[in-house]
Design an enzyme around this catalytic site. Structure first.
Site, PDB file in Angstrom:
ATOM      1  N   ASP A 130     -46.495  35.151  -2.415  1.00  0.00           N
ATOM      2  CA  ASP A 130     -45.589  36.335  -2.541  1.00  0.00           C
ATOM      3  C   ASP A 130     -44.645  37.686  -2.487  1.00  0.00           C
ATOM      4  O   ASP A 130     -44.458  38.135  -3.027  1.00  0.00           O
ATOM      5  CB  ASP A 130     -47.022  37.552  -1.832  1.00  0.00           C
ATOM      6  CG  ASP A 130     -47.232  36.436  -0.021  1.00  0.00           C
ATOM      7  OD1 ASP A 130     -46.470  36.056   0.309  1.00  0.00           O
ATOM      8  OD2 ASP A 130     -47.620  36.948   0.535  1.00  0.00           O
TER       9      ASP A 130
ATOM     10  N   TYR B 131     -39.042  31.064  12.785  1.00  0.00           N
ATOM     11  CA  TYR B 131     -40.577  30.068  12.703  1.00  0.00           C
ATOM     12  C   TYR B 131     -41.383  29.065  12.768  1.00  0.00           C
ATOM     13  O   TYR B 131     -42.471  28.488  12.331  1.00  0.00           O
ATOM     14  CB  TYR B 131     -41.707  32.040  13.183  1.00  0.00           C
ATOM     15  CG  TYR B 131     -41.310  32.807  12.049  1.00  0.00           C
ATOM     16  CD1 TYR B 131     -42.344  32.106  10.376  1.00  0.00           C
ATOM     17  CD2 TYR B 131     -41.172  33.926  11.351  1.00  0.00           C
ATOM     18  CE1 TYR B 131     -42.448  32.853   9.350  1.00  0.00           C
ATOM     19  CE2 TYR B 131     -41.533  35.027  10.566  1.00  0.00           C
ATOM     20  CZ  TYR B 131     -42.298  34.280   9.460  1.00  0.00           C
ATOM     21  OH  TYR B 131     -42.182  34.833   8.684  1.00  0.00           O
TER      22      TYR B 131
ATOM     23  N   HIS C  26     -47.455  37.223   8.057  1.00  0.00           N
ATOM     24  CA  HIS C  26     -46.546  37.817   9.091  1.00  0.00           C
ATOM     25  C   HIS C  26     -47.825  37.997  10.559  1.00  0.00           C
ATOM     26  O   HIS C  26     -48.566  38.176  11.055  1.00  0.00           O
ATOM     27  CB  HIS C  26     -46.176  39.004   9.269  1.00  0.00           C
ATOM     28  CG  HIS C  26     -45.554  39.024   7.557  1.00  0.00           C
ATOM     29  ND1 HIS C  26     -43.961  38.830   7.828  1.00  0.00           N
ATOM     30  CD2 HIS C  26     -46.073  39.832   6.690  1.00  0.00           C
ATOM     31  CE1 HIS C  26     -44.141  39.031   6.278  1.00  0.00           C
ATOM     32  NE2 HIS C  26     -45.233  39.437   5.209  1.00  0.00           N
TER      33      HIS C  26
HETATM   34  N1  LIG Z   1     -49.014  45.638  -3.692  1.00  0.00           N
HETATM   35  C1  LIG Z   1     -49.245  44.712  -3.619  1.00  0.00           C
HETATM   36  N2  LIG Z   1     -49.522  43.891  -2.239  1.00  0.00           N
HETATM   37  C2  LIG Z   1     -48.885  43.054  -1.530  1.00  0.00           C
HETATM   38  C3  LIG Z   1     -47.417  43.258  -2.149  1.00  0.00           C
HETATM   39  C4  LIG Z   1     -46.742  44.068  -3.099  1.00  0.00           C
HETATM   40  O1  LIG Z   1     -45.318  43.938  -3.034  1.00  0.00           O
HETATM   41  N3  LIG Z   1     -47.485  44.757  -3.357  1.00  0.00           N
HETATM   42  N4  LIG Z   1     -46.903  42.342  -1.172  1.00  0.00           N
HETATM   43  C5  LIG Z   1     -47.028  40.776  -0.577  1.00  0.00           C
HETATM   44  C6  LIG Z   1     -46.268  40.669   0.132  1.00  0.00           C
HETATM   45  S1  LIG Z   1     -44.783  39.697   0.217  1.00  0.00           S
HETATM   46  C7  LIG Z   1     -46.824  39.549   1.625  1.00  0.00           C
HETATM   47  S2  LIG Z   1     -46.255  39.018   2.247  1.00  0.00           S
HETATM   48  C8  LIG Z   1     -48.781  40.556   1.621  1.00  0.00           C
HETATM   49  C9  LIG Z   1     -48.501  39.956   3.738  1.00  0.00           C
HETATM   50  O2  LIG Z   1     -49.749  40.094   3.323  1.00  0.00           O
HETATM   51  P1  LIG Z   1     -50.983  39.824   4.483  1.00  0.00           P
HETATM   52  O3  LIG Z   1     -49.991  38.461   5.469  1.00  0.00           O
HETATM   53  O4  LIG Z   1     -52.363  39.702   3.812  1.00  0.00           O
HETATM   54  O5  LIG Z   1     -50.492  41.058   6.006  1.00  0.00           O
HETATM   55  P2  LIG Z   1     -49.925  40.993   7.172  1.00  0.00           P
HETATM   56  O6  LIG Z   1     -49.752  42.504   7.683  1.00  0.00           O
HETATM   57  O7  LIG Z   1     -49.316  39.981   7.138  1.00  0.00           O
HETATM   58  O8  LIG Z   1     -50.780  40.591   8.016  1.00  0.00           O
HETATM   59  C10 LIG Z   1     -51.523  40.031   9.468  1.00  0.00           C
HETATM   60  C11 LIG Z   1     -52.360  39.828  10.085  1.00  0.00           C
HETATM   61  O9  LIG Z   1     -52.467  39.401  10.997  1.00  0.00           O
HETATM   62  C12 LIG Z   1     -52.944  39.806  11.974  1.00  0.00           C
HETATM   63  N5  LIG Z   1     -51.594  39.178  13.315  1.00  0.00           N
HETATM   64  C13 LIG Z   1     -50.557  39.256  13.242  1.00  0.00           C
HETATM   65  N6  LIG Z   1     -50.014  38.589  14.862  1.00  0.00           N
HETATM   66  C14 LIG Z   1     -50.816  38.296  15.552  1.00  0.00           C
HETATM   67  C15 LIG Z   1     -50.685  37.375  16.791  1.00  0.00           C
HETATM   68  O10 LIG Z   1     -50.411  37.372  17.149  1.00  0.00           O
HETATM   69  N7  LIG Z   1     -52.663  37.000  16.348  1.00  0.00           N
HETATM   70  C16 LIG Z   1     -53.282  37.168  16.067  1.00  0.00           C
HETATM   71  N8  LIG Z   1     -55.121  36.048  16.203  1.00  0.00           N
HETATM   72  N9  LIG Z   1     -53.574  37.669  14.703  1.00  0.00           N
HETATM   73  C17 LIG Z   1     -52.224  38.594  14.292  1.00  0.00           C
HETATM   74  C18 LIG Z   1     -52.300  41.076  12.446  1.00  0.00           C
HETATM   75  O11 LIG Z   1     -53.775  41.682  13.027  1.00  0.00           O
HETATM   76  C19 LIG Z   1     -52.822  41.439  10.467  1.00  0.00           C
HETATM   77  O12 LIG Z   1     -53.934  41.595  10.361  1.00  0.00           O
HETATM   78  O13 LIG Z   1     -49.197  41.232   0.833  1.00  0.00           O
HETATM   79  C20 LIG Z   1     -48.699  40.760  -0.469  1.00  0.00           C
HETATM   80  N10 LIG Z   1     -49.247  42.239  -1.401  1.00  0.00           N
HETATM   81  N1  LIG Z   2     -40.579  48.153   6.971  1.00  0.00           N
HETATM   82  C1  LIG Z   2     -40.638  47.003   5.883  1.00  0.00           C
HETATM   83  N2  LIG Z   2     -40.242  45.815   5.196  1.00  0.00           N
HETATM   84  C2  LIG Z   2     -40.137  44.803   4.929  1.00  0.00           C
HETATM   85  C3  LIG Z   2     -41.869  45.078   4.898  1.00  0.00           C
HETATM   86  C4  LIG Z   2     -43.087  45.259   5.472  1.00  0.00           C
HETATM   87  O1  LIG Z   2     -43.923  45.791   4.826  1.00  0.00           O
HETATM   88  N3  LIG Z   2     -41.750  46.544   5.847  1.00  0.00           N
HETATM   89  N4  LIG Z   2     -42.648  43.832   4.483  1.00  0.00           N
HETATM   90  C5  LIG Z   2     -40.964  42.559   4.642  1.00  0.00           C
HETATM   91  C6  LIG Z   2     -41.638  40.877   3.471  1.00  0.00           C
HETATM   92  S1  LIG Z   2     -43.208  40.737   4.005  1.00  0.00           S
HETATM   93  C7  LIG Z   2     -41.465  41.216   2.422  1.00  0.00           C
HETATM   94  S2  LIG Z   2     -41.137  39.814   0.949  1.00  0.00           S
HETATM   95  C8  LIG Z   2     -40.039  41.841   1.524  1.00  0.00           C
HETATM   96  C9  LIG Z   2     -39.806  42.570   0.139  1.00  0.00           C
HETATM   97  O2  LIG Z   2     -38.895  43.576   0.328  1.00  0.00           O
HETATM   98  P1  LIG Z   2     -38.413  43.173  -1.270  1.00  0.00           P
HETATM   99  O3  LIG Z   2     -39.242  42.640  -2.198  1.00  0.00           O
HETATM  100  O4  LIG Z   2     -37.016  43.808  -1.626  1.00  0.00           O
HETATM  101  O5  LIG Z   2     -39.709  44.786  -1.169  1.00  0.00           O
HETATM  102  P2  LIG Z   2     -40.827  46.312  -2.170  1.00  0.00           P
HETATM  103  O6  LIG Z   2     -40.324  46.455  -1.374  1.00  0.00           O
HETATM  104  O7  LIG Z   2     -41.923  44.677  -2.022  1.00  0.00           O
HETATM  105  O8  LIG Z   2     -39.848  46.418  -2.854  1.00  0.00           O
HETATM  106  C10 LIG Z   2     -38.371  46.435  -3.201  1.00  0.00           C
HETATM  107  C11 LIG Z   2     -37.903  48.146  -4.680  1.00  0.00           C
HETATM  108  O9  LIG Z   2     -38.882  47.438  -5.326  1.00  0.00           O
HETATM  109  C12 LIG Z   2     -39.116  48.289  -5.973  1.00  0.00           C
HETATM  110  N5  LIG Z   2     -40.238  48.343  -7.453  1.00  0.00           N
HETATM  111  C13 LIG Z   2     -41.381  48.295  -8.045  1.00  0.00           C
HETATM  112  N6  LIG Z   2     -42.013  47.744  -8.650  1.00  0.00           N
HETATM  113  C14 LIG Z   2     -40.662  47.820  -9.599  1.00  0.00           C
HETATM  114  C15 LIG Z   2     -40.328  47.517 -10.407  1.00  0.00           C
HETATM  115  O10 LIG Z   2     -41.276  46.786 -11.560  1.00  0.00           O
HETATM  116  N7  LIG Z   2     -38.922  47.458 -11.426  1.00  0.00           N
HETATM  117  C16 LIG Z   2     -38.260  47.890 -10.331  1.00  0.00           C
HETATM  118  N8  LIG Z   2     -36.706  47.864 -10.918  1.00  0.00           N
HETATM  119  N9  LIG Z   2     -38.517  47.903  -9.097  1.00  0.00           N
HETATM  120  C17 LIG Z   2     -39.135  47.871  -8.375  1.00  0.00           C
HETATM  121  C18 LIG Z   2     -39.735  49.321  -4.848  1.00  0.00           C
HETATM  122  O11 LIG Z   2     -39.534  51.271  -5.852  1.00  0.00           O
HETATM  123  C19 LIG Z   2     -39.018  49.209  -4.037  1.00  0.00           C
HETATM  124  O12 LIG Z   2     -38.247  50.271  -3.664  1.00  0.00           O
HETATM  125  O13 LIG Z   2     -39.695  42.501   2.851  1.00  0.00           O
HETATM  126  C20 LIG Z   2     -40.009  43.088   4.092  1.00  0.00           C
HETATM  127  N10 LIG Z   2     -39.901  43.967   4.789  1.00  0.00           N
HETATM  128 MO   LIG Z   3     -43.616  38.720   1.782  1.00  0.00          MO
END
Ligand SMILES: Nc1nc2c(c(=O)[nH]1)N[C@H]1C(S)=C(S)[C@@H](COP(=O)(O)OP(=O)(O)OC[C@H]3O[C@@H](n4cnc5c(=O)[nH]c(N)nc54)[C@H](O)[C@@H]3O)O[C@H]1N2
Ligand SMILES: Nc1nc2c(c(=O)[nH]1)N[C@H]1C(S)=C(S)[C@@H](COP(=O)(O)OP(=O)(O)OC[C@H]3O[C@@H](n4cnc5c(=O)[nH]c(N)nc54)[C@H](O)[C@@H]3O)O[C@H]1N2
Ligand SMILES: [Mo+4]
Ligand code: SF4
Ligand code: SF4
Ligand code: SF4
Ligand SMILES: [Ca+2]
Ligand SMILES: [Ca+2]
Lengths: 281, 860
Positions: B165, B395, B135
């Protein structure tokens, strides 16, 4: 004349904190004289979100109570101030004068709602201003917190007092801690979600391992012998709400046609889940 | 003193008005539309007319933005690690321990450009690795797909591909049951808001918390919809190990399966529908494939184990009676399955058993007639009746890179943007080039050898994920330089002390980090380049429009709001826009005029972008510059609605505006993108690829988690932690950095030592058994590490389950980096790096076993 009021519906609040954050956005690092000076980066909660979990897994519920200054019509903070440092405006807003109040730390303790915060740097007691500087400016029709609230929990009402009285009646509004007697201008809807308690449970038809849908649940207050009757839903769950905490002993009777009834004793201190109730033939 | 002026800008949490005075941001707030802006849509349903508010919404991270711009954690000057000498001793093993000193831009650019030239000359461009995080600060010009890719494509680099992811289980699993490869396995969502309001009786939110995740980027646009549905009497059931925030606000029933057992619950539901005959027999017979063989598995004829409610109770911990009650209610009502927060996704898909959960969701909704009125996969977050025929890219459509291999540019945008110009491409980052999966960056550096299947997001077709890759690719050098953009991975990837260890070795001779803030990974760079925020530069974008693998994402919003992102203030300190940093470097490398296309400023690109979209149909450039935003008009009232998959249910040709299925992957333009053209209970693509893979068998099934209650190490680590997306921050964005989010009661807890600890949610009984009280500091640990957090004692998780959000933005080891307890809150230090399956190269980040004790300080 029209005055400010706030109506807060506890049943709609999701704890998103947009109000808390928007308040900080407005009041941190911005001086808005003569209404207020900047609040510090951390430490103040002019709009605080209190939280409560009631009952036990898996039938517990949660509620949030957004708590700004109540802008009391009978405000203890005004009385506790020296030098007229706290005053009530014609529109009902209570303001701490950021010049006159310097050093008046006693104000923090004077508020029964504990919504006055001490600013160490500027040596000032500070609190919610109802965003008076924005309302006065004319460009804003409501404060920052209500504007950013996405659920309709926070509602700014600019009304004549008698119009507000009608609203209070029509919507069953209450004040938080009426016993303080400060005549708040902030009113709550569904306040029981925060202040009252519940009894929950889940009923099973034990021989079939099915949920008892439509079981009759009777909760009797042993002292008053008053009954509250409710029914289980298709998951066998029941919930009796709006009970007084610490209201003593109750009996809970569960009945279902063709099954023996069950009675449970409940000493109601706070919300309780009696757990699974197994009915047998 | 100057006047206060209102600017426009936009964020991951919605577009905003920004009041600015004397080069300082005073406030930012949601946009209020005026009569000049396009009128609302209206939906008639059950005797009522529904229409949205005239105001946009913002998320908490956006409400706290000002405190992140003016943050003491901003990187304001180019920095050099004090013991790094590019021409002498580099002291790589000190990364993460050494201090930094301020250097001039000239010195920083000289070091970085001379290293790029040295590495290219001695090792080839493939020896430069780069990757951004998922992001980015909002804006289609400045975005990583745009500016970063334009620069890197011109210089040459090995891209560390992102695993899918967000989608994992839908991508590696679901895609094999119904295709949708162009959406990485998630289903289309057109017009489902109208369908839901008119026809649905119940919504089962299964691993979905729209009040927290907002779909994605869509702020609280969908919140009023859920209030409307409740007013109409639509029942809402939540299946989630955590009593999530949508459940707290709207839930009529909450079921908490033991983590990793969702597929067992689904099998139990299917068993009841099959044995009680309460599924859509006609639909199953005509619109699906493999039901009979799958039924043999469900009924236990295949393995001798009937997947009945008693069996499901044993696996999930949910009482048999409740499983039956849910199955019966679901079968008797027109039900939307809110599987994941977007309609697709969900924490359950990012787990050891994520494939089978997603596949089971598809089986269940197929049994009930997916696509018929009121019956669909829908989480209330998408499907508003906005006009998809008005073209404005998201984007992921590549912006100024025009990259058709690694962005969705090729779909329709590159040809409009670069009609008279050249887009950029990078042969190394094509399927023929060299690759590294982001989850294996440490192994690539430390072990120097990798093999896996599937490059990044495998959206081209279902077979793309079977393609085998190796590192180093034939003829390519190993990585010599890491150009890291952002600093989040220690908080977001798996078993993340690996990343720390990777940095502290001379196997990686040079690291540059281009960052806005001094975050976790930034502390491990040799050179740090300070980027500014999107409030300090110009850009253009649309509310919640990412596009790419989520075509028409803006249907999450109640209004299509396209904003000019105005430069509100001058960049703080000596920070610069990412575009300016790359332009400066490009000039040092002799490719400045190519990168800037003859000297274009960001504003020049925005203007070119504006004219490549449909914006000129609605507003002039001059008016757009002055007003700062444009609201796309909705389709005329009475336009035909085309609900998602209705065409499929009715066996018609597709009539929605979706990007797929491509004609090449259908027979005679009918059906979904599977071998049978039907929704499959038994997957034909898996049958063809590997019919004996028991982790991903052709027959959709429940498999036991390798990090769950059947695992050998469960006895030692008996708490199952889920780690979903943080409620208040957007992944790492907004967390730490002294942002106002840090003070939210449910985000971090201020301890007596003055540090704000990350929250670990634990059931009252589990806490009592360990002598832990509310807000006590605790040590959360397993064989992979130790993290110090604050306990939140709660009834919102069942005993045996715990909850701690992922994406802590910082990394604060108490001793040697990579080898000591961590106290910023990186729960991802503790999950397993193991891929979801031997043929599914995704993260199982949500499956995690730990033990917890009271933290008594270092000596204990
Ligand atoms: N345990 C667990 N881990 C997960 C997940 C989960 O459900 N559970 N979900 C996964 C998912 S779906 C996702 S999307 C990933 C996200 O994981 P990441 O992609 O690693 O996390 P982001 O917070 O999106 O990282 C954004 C980074 O980009 C930098 N950045 C943002 N804007 C700019 C900019 O304009 N310029 C520059 N130079 N830098 C910038 C921010 O400062 C930050 O360091 O995490 C995954 N990890
Ligand atoms: N505030 C906020 N909003 C976001 C993001 C964020 O970082 N912060 N990230 C964005 C991104 S990159 C993505 S990919 C989406 C992700 O969107 P989602 O994938 O829908 O979100 P999660 O928070 O990973 O999970 C949603 C719910 O799943 C539940 N859950 C976790 N493990 C299990 C399981 O094993 N079984 C069941 N039944 N439920 C489970 C969690 O408790 C949570 O309430 O969200 C987006 N929106
Ligand atoms: Mo994601
Ligand atoms: S709530 Fe407290 S601070 Fe506010 S007016 Fe009443 S007494 Fe004064
Ligand atoms: S009215 Fe203004 S000062 Fe009071 S809580 Fe709301 S935003 Fe803060
Ligand atoms: S903004 Fe509204 S919903 Fe959000 S916490 Fe405040 S009162 Fe509750
Ligand atoms: Ca449509
Ligand atoms: Ca690559």
């Amino acid at each position: 004349m029209k005055k400010v009021n706030m109506m807060i519906d506890i049943a709609r609040c999701s704890d998103c904190n947009n109000c808390f954050l928007s308040c900080k956005d407005e009041h941190w690092d911005n001086d808005n004289l003569p209404i207020a000076v900047s609040q510090p980066r951390f430490g103040h909660r002019w709009m605080d979100i209190l939280n409560i979990e009631r009952g036990q897994y898996p039938l517990q519920d949660v509620a949030y109570l957004p708590l700004p200054c109540m802008h009391c019509d009978n405000a203890p903070c005004i009385k506790a101030a020296t030098n007229g440092a706290v005053y009530k405006r014609e529109d009902g807003i209570v303001i701490i004068d950021p010049v006159k109040a310097k050093g008046q730390k006693q104000l923090v303790e004077a508020c029964p709602y504990k919504v006055i915060y001490w600013n160490e740097e500027s040596q000032l007691p500070q609190k919610c201003t109802m965003c008076a500087h924005l309302l006065d400016d004319g460009t804003w029709k409501e404060p920052r917190c209500t504007f950013a609230c996405p659920t309709g929990t926070l509602n700014f009402l600019y009304l004549e007092d008698d119009e507000m009285a009608e609203k209070i009646k029509a919507e069953n509004l209450e004040v938080y801690h009426p016993e303080y007697g400060t005549k708040p201008r902030v009113y709550y809807k569904n306040l029981y979600r925060f202040t009252k308690c519940h009894v929950t449970g889940s009923v099973e038809l034990h021989d079939k391992k099915d949920c008892a849908d439509g079981a009759i649940v009777t909760l009797t207050n042993v002292g008053t012998q008053q009954n509250i009757v409710t029914e289980t839903n298709n998951y066998g769950d029941f919930k009796v709400d709006k009970l007084e905490p610490n209201s003593g002993e109750y009996t809970l009777m569960v009945e279902y046609p063709g099954y023996g009834s069950k009675t449970i004793k409940v000493d109601l201190i706070t919300s309780i889940n009696v757990g699974s109730v197994y009915l047998t033939r | 003193m100057g006047e206060t002026k209102r600017y426009t800008n936009s964020t991951t949490g919605g577009p905003v008005f920004v009041d600015v005075k004397d080069d300082k941001i005073v406030r930012m707030y949601p946009m209020e539309l005026t009569d000049e802006d396009a009128p609302n849509w209206e939906i008639e349903a059950r005797g009522r007319t529904f229409t949205p508010s005239r105001k946009t919404t913002i998320t908490p991270v956006t409400a706290a933005w000002k405190s992140q711009i003016y943050s003491p954690k901003r990187v304001l000057y180019p920095m050099k690690r004090v013991d790094f000498d590019v021409n002498g001793e580099r002291n790589c093993e000190n990364r993460g321990s050494s201090e930094y000193e301020r250097i001039s831009w000239e010195e920083a650019l000289n070091i970085v450009s001379s290293e790029i030239i040295r590495v290219k000359r001695d090792f080839g461009p493939g020896a430069i690795m780069s990757t951004a995080s998922s992001h980015h600060l909002w804006g289609n010009i400045g975005y990583r797909f745009s500016t970063l890719f334009r620069f890197m494509n011109l210089v040459g680099f090995t891209y560390a591909d992102h695993n899918p992811d967000s989608w994992e289980g839908w991508h590696w699993g679901g895609m094999h049951n119904w295709g949708f490869s162009w959406r990485l396995g998630n289903p289309e969502q057109y017009d489902l808001l109208e369908d839901g309001l008119q026809n649905t009786d119940m919504i089962v939110f299964w691993s979905a918390d729209p009040e927290t995740n907002n779909g994605i980027y869509a702020a609280f646009e969908s919140t009023p919809r859920r209030f409307w549905l409740k007013e109409l009497g639509v029942k809402m059931v939540f299946i989630d190990p955590y009593h999530n925030h949508s459940a707290a606000l709207f839930g009529d029933k909450w079921l908490a399966p033991r983590s990793g057992t969702d597929a067992a619950l689904a099998a139990g539901i299917a068993y009841i529908w099959i044995t009680e005959g309460t599924y859509d027999k006609e639909y199953v017979a005509t619109r699906t494939h493999g039901f009979e063989r799958w039924t043999e598995y469900i009924l236990g004829k295949e393995d001798g184990i009937p997947k009945d409610a008693k069996w499901a109770e044993n696996e999930t911990g949910i009482p048999e009676r409740e499983i039956k009650a849910l199955a019966r209610e679901w079968a008797s009502k027109k039900t939307m399955l809110g599987a994941g927060g977007l309609g697709g996704w969900g924490g359950a898909c990012r787990a050891t058993t994520g494939n089978e959960w997603a596949r089971m969701m598809i089986c269940l909704i197929a049994m009930q007639g997916m696509g018929k009125p009121g019956i669909n996969v829908w989480s209330t977050t998408q499907g508003a009746p906005v006009d998809e025929s008005f073209f404005f890219p998201g984007y992921a459509e590549g912006g100024i890179s025009g990259d058709v291999d690694n962005a969705a540019s090729g779909y329709e945008f590159a040809y409009r943007m670069f009609a008279n110009d050249r887009p950029t491409r990078n042969p190394i980052n094509s399927p023929q080039g060299q690759h590294i999966p982001r989850l294996r960056i440490p192994e690539a550096i430390l072990e120097g050898k990798l093999e896996w299947r599937g490059k990044g997001f495998c959206g081209a077709n279902v077979e793309a994920q079977f393609q085998k890759y190796e590192y180093p690719a034939p003829g390519y050098s190993k990585i010599q330089m890491y150009y890291r953009y952002g600093g989040s991975f220690i908080g977001t990837m798996t078993e993340t002390k690996r990343y720390v260890k990777m940095y502290r070795t001379d196997k990686l001779p040079f690291v540059v980090n281009q960052s806005v803030w001094f975050e976790g990974e930034a502390r491990f760079a040799d050179i740090i380049l300070p980027a500014c925020t999107n409030f300090e530069r110009w850009d253009i974008s649309e509310f919640a429009n990412c596009s790419g693998y989520i075509p028409h994402t803006y249907s999450q919003c109640n209004h299509r709001v396209i904003s000019l992102q105005m430069k509100c203030i001058e960049p703080l300190g000596e920070s610069k826009s990412d575009y300016q940093i790359f332009a400066d470097l490009a000039y040092k490398l002799g490719i400045g005029d190519i990168f800037t296309d003859g000297g274009k400023t960001e504003m020049d690109w925005i203007k070119q972008y504006f004219y490549a979209t449909d914006l000129p149909k609605g507003i002039t450039w001059e008016k757009f510059l002055e007003k700062g935003y444009y609201v796309v008009p909705n389709k005329p009232k009475g336009s035909k609605s085309t609900p998602a998959m209705r065409w499929y249910a009715e066996d018609r040709e597709i009539d929605t505006p979706d990007w797929g299925p491509m004609p090449s992957q259908q027979v005679a333009r009918k059906g979904v993108q599977t071998g049978s053209g039907k929704i499959e209970f038994v997957s034909t693509s898996l049958e063809r690829f590997d019919p004996n893979d028991m982790e991903r068998h052709p027959v959709t099934r429940y498999i036991e988690s390798w990090e769950g209650h059947h695992s050998p190490h469960y006895a030692q680590y008996p708490l199952q932690v889920i780690s979903p997306h943080p409620r208040f921050s957007f992944h790492t964005m907004g967390d730490s950095k002294e942002s106002h989010l840090n003070e939210i009661r449910d985000h971090r807890v201020l301890a007596a030592d003055g540090h704000r600890y990350w929250i670990f949610r634990i059931n009252t009984k589990d806490a009592e058994a360990r002598g832990i009280k509310h807000h006590d500091l605790i040590k959360v640990f397993n064989d992979r590490g130790v993290v110090i957090m604050a306990a939140q004692v709660t009834e919102r998780v069942p005993p045996g389950t715990a909850h701690s959000y992922e994406s802590c933005a910082d990394y604060l080891p108490l001793g040697e980096p990579g080898n000591s307890p961590e106290r910023a809150g990186c729960i991802n230090n503790l999950n397993s790096k193991r891929f979801m399956g031997k043929n599914s190269y995704g993260m199982a980040s949500n499956s995690l076993l730990v033990q917890v004790e009271k933290w008594e300080g270092m000596e204990s």
